[in-house]
Write an enzyme that holds these catalytic residues in place. Structure first.
Site, PDB file in Angstrom:
ATOM      1  N   THR A  84      -7.540   1.262 -35.765  1.00  0.00           N
ATOM      2  CA  THR A  84      -7.386   0.160 -36.726  1.00  0.00           C
ATOM      3  C   THR A  84      -7.750   0.587 -38.142  1.00  0.00           C
ATOM      4  OG1 THR A  84      -9.615  -0.603 -36.126  1.00  0.00           O
ATOM      5  CG2 THR A  84      -7.755  -1.680 -35.028  1.00  0.00           C
TER       6      THR A  84
ATOM      7  N   ASN B 142     -13.894   7.724 -36.372  1.00  0.00           N
ATOM      8  CA  ASN B 142     -12.558   7.173 -36.597  1.00  0.00           C
ATOM      9  C   ASN B 142     -11.458   8.211 -36.400  1.00  0.00           C
ATOM     10  OD1 ASN B 142     -13.115   4.506 -37.008  1.00  0.00           O
ATOM     11  ND2 ASN B 142     -12.907   4.547 -39.224  1.00  0.00           N
ATOM     12  N   GLU B 143     -11.462   9.242 -37.249  1.00  0.00           N
ATOM     13  CA  GLU B 143     -10.356  10.186 -37.168  1.00  0.00           C
ATOM     14  C   GLU B 143     -10.652  11.528 -37.814  1.00  0.00           C
ATOM     15  OE1 GLU B 143     -10.471   8.501 -40.943  1.00  0.00           O
ATOM     16  OE2 GLU B 143      -9.561   7.232 -39.396  1.00  0.00           O
TER      17      GLU B 143
ATOM     18  N   TYR C   9      -7.238   4.397 -40.676  1.00  0.00           N
ATOM     19  CA  TYR C   9      -6.219   5.178 -41.373  1.00  0.00           C
ATOM     20  C   TYR C   9      -4.929   5.273 -40.558  1.00  0.00           C
ATOM     21  CZ  TYR C   9      -4.588   9.064 -44.377  1.00  0.00           C
ATOM     22  OH  TYR C   9      -3.897   9.867 -45.239  1.00  0.00           O
ATOM     23  N   SER C  10      -5.063   5.512 -39.258  1.00  0.00           N
ATOM     24  CA  SER C  10      -3.879   5.652 -38.406  1.00  0.00           C
ATOM     25  C   SER C  10      -2.998   4.412 -38.451  1.00  0.00           C
ATOM     26  CB  SER C  10      -4.312   5.937 -36.956  1.00  0.00           C
ATOM     27  OG  SER C  10      -3.207   6.006 -36.093  1.00  0.00           O
ATOM     28  N   LEU C  11      -3.609   3.242 -38.429  1.00  0.00           N
ATOM     29  CA  LEU C  11      -2.846   1.990 -38.472  1.00  0.00           C
ATOM     30  C   LEU C  11      -2.057   1.873 -39.769  1.00  0.00           C
ATOM     31  CD1 LEU C  11      -2.198  -0.793 -37.214  1.00  0.00           C
ATOM     32  CD2 LEU C  11      -4.250  -1.673 -38.357  1.00  0.00           C
TER      33      LEU C  11
ATOM     34  N   ASP D  47       3.326  15.029 -44.871  1.00  0.00           N
ATOM     35  CA  ASP D  47       2.232  15.035 -45.851  1.00  0.00           C
ATOM     36  C   ASP D  47       0.896  15.284 -45.174  1.00  0.00           C
ATOM     37  OD1 ASP D  47       3.984  14.575 -47.886  1.00  0.00           O
ATOM     38  OD2 ASP D  47       3.425  12.484 -48.216  1.00  0.00           O
TER      39      ASP D  47
ATOM     40  N   ASP E 244     -17.481  -0.815 -43.359  1.00  0.00           N
ATOM     41  CA  ASP E 244     -17.188   0.158 -42.317  1.00  0.00           C
ATOM     42  C   ASP E 244     -17.495   1.582 -42.778  1.00  0.00           C
ATOM     43  OD1 ASP E 244     -16.400  -1.880 -40.693  1.00  0.00           O
ATOM     44  OD2 ASP E 244     -14.268  -1.398 -40.685  1.00  0.00           O
TER      45      ASP E 244
END
Length: 292
Positions: A188, A147-148, A190-192, A177, A74
Site C-alpha cells: 500500500t 516496506n520495500e 510505493y508499489s501501489l 525507470d 508512516d
C-alpha cells in the site's frame, strides 16, 4: 509499564494530543525512555518537559521495554523499525497528522487507545521484512526494509536495465525507470503508486513491480516469499540508486543485489477494533459516495 518513545517533529495540530499522551503516561507512573532529539524538540517547540528514566540516540541504546511509541507518520514508523530491529519490542504507531497505514492511531482515538494499551487490550501483528545482501553493507548495518527495496535510475534521461532472477532462474530483464521489490505491508506504499496490487499483511508473498517499464506488457508479479531474488543492473552512467524504505545510496552497476525474506519479523500493536480492511476503507475512501 515501561515504554520507549520515538519521534521527529510534528505540527501544532498535534500539540494538545502530545500533552495528553505525556499526562497520561505520568498519571500511570510509566517509566519512559525517549529518543533524545525528540526530547529536545518537545522541550523547545511543544513546551513539554517529560519526566524520563533515560535517553537513547542509537539502536544499541534502546532498552528492553514493553512497547515503543512511534509519534509521527508512516515514515517515522519506518525509522522506528531501524531502532527496534529484531528485539521483538512491539511498536505503537501514533499518527500526528493524517491517517496512515502503519501509524494508524489518530488524535481522536488516542485517549481510548492509551487505555487499551495500558490494560493489555490489543493484538500483536507480525510484519515481514526484506533483507538485502551485497558484497559490502551498502546501506549501513541494518540492511532490512519493512516496506520495500527499490532500484532507480540516477538521472532523468535514460532508463536502466534490471536483470532479475528467482532462485537463480532467469525471470526477465526490466527496461524501466526502476524496480520495486515489496513486502505485503509495503503493497500500500510505493508499489501501489506505480500500479502494484494490494496484499493483506498476512500474505506470504513478495511483489515485483516495475517503474514505468518500456514494454507495456510487463506487469507486477507476486511470488512466494521463500524465493531468493537476484538483481543485476545496467545503467548508462555506470551507477544507479538503491533504497531500503527511506534510506538510499548510489551503487555501482557491477554490484549484484540479493533480496530475500528476513529471518525475523517486526511486531506491531493493533487495536482490537482496528483491522486492515477498515484502514483500507478510511485511507483509500472505499465505499465513500462522492457523487453529490
Amino acid at each position: 509499564m515501561e515504554v520507549a518513545i520515538f519521534g521527529k517533529s510534528f505540527g501544532e495540530v498535534f500539540f494538545n494530543s502530545c500533552h495528553q499522551l505525556f499526562d497520561y503516561l505520568h498519571q500511570k507512573e510509566t517509566k519512559i525512555h525517549i529518543y533524545r532529539p525528540f526530547y529536545d524538540f518537545l522541550l523547545k517547540k511543544v513546551n513539554i518537559k517529560p519526566e524520563v528514566a533515560g535517553f537513547f540516540d542509537k539502536p544499541s541504546e534502546l532498552p528492553n521495554v514493553d512497547v515503543l511509541f512511534s509519534i509521527g507518520g508512516d515514515g517515522t514508523f519506518l525509522q522506528a523499525v531501524t531502532f527496534v530491529r529484531n528485539t521483538g519490542i512491539p511498536i505503537v504507531g501514533i499518527n500526528s497528522g493524517r491517517l496512515g497505514f502503519l501509524a494508524d492511531i489518530s488524535r481522536d482515538e488516542l485517549p481510548v487507545a492509551l487505555e487499551e494499551i495500558e490494560s493489555g487490550q490489543y493484538k500483536i501483528k507480525d510484519l515481514s521484512l526484506l533483507e538485502l545482501t551485497t558484497p559490502e553493507n551498502l546501506i549501513g548495518d541494518f540492511n532490512y526494509a519493512l516496506n520495500e527495496f527499490a532500484v532507480h535510475k540516477q538521472d532523468s534521461s535514460s532508463m536502466i536495465t534490471i536483470h532479475t532472477y528467482l532462485d537463480n532462474e532467469y525471470l526477465n530483464s526490466y527496461w524501466a525507470d526502476g524496480l520495486i521489490v515489496s513486502t505485503p505491508t509495503g503493497s500500500t506504499a510505493y508499489s501501489l503508486s506505480v500500479g502494484g496490487p494490494i496484499m493483506h499483511p498476512a500474505s506470504q508473498g513478495i511483489i515485483i513491480t516495475p517503474i514505468a517499464p518500456h514494454n507495456l506488457t510487463v506487469r507486477p508479479l507476486v511470488v512466494p516469499d521463500e524465493m531468493n531474488l537476484t538483481l543485476k543492473v545496467e545503467a548508462r552512467g555506470g551507477k544507479f540508486l538503491a533504497s531500503l524504505d527511506s534510506r538510499s545510496v548510489v551503487v555501482d552497476e557491477s554490484t549484484e543485489l540479493k533480496i530475500r525474506k528476513a529471518g525475523f519479523a517486526v511486531r506491531m500493536v493493533e487495536r482490537t477494533n482496528q483491522s486492515f480492511y477498515s484502514t483500507l476503507r478510511n485511507k483509500l475512501m472505499w465505499g465513500a459516495d462522492r457523487r453529490n
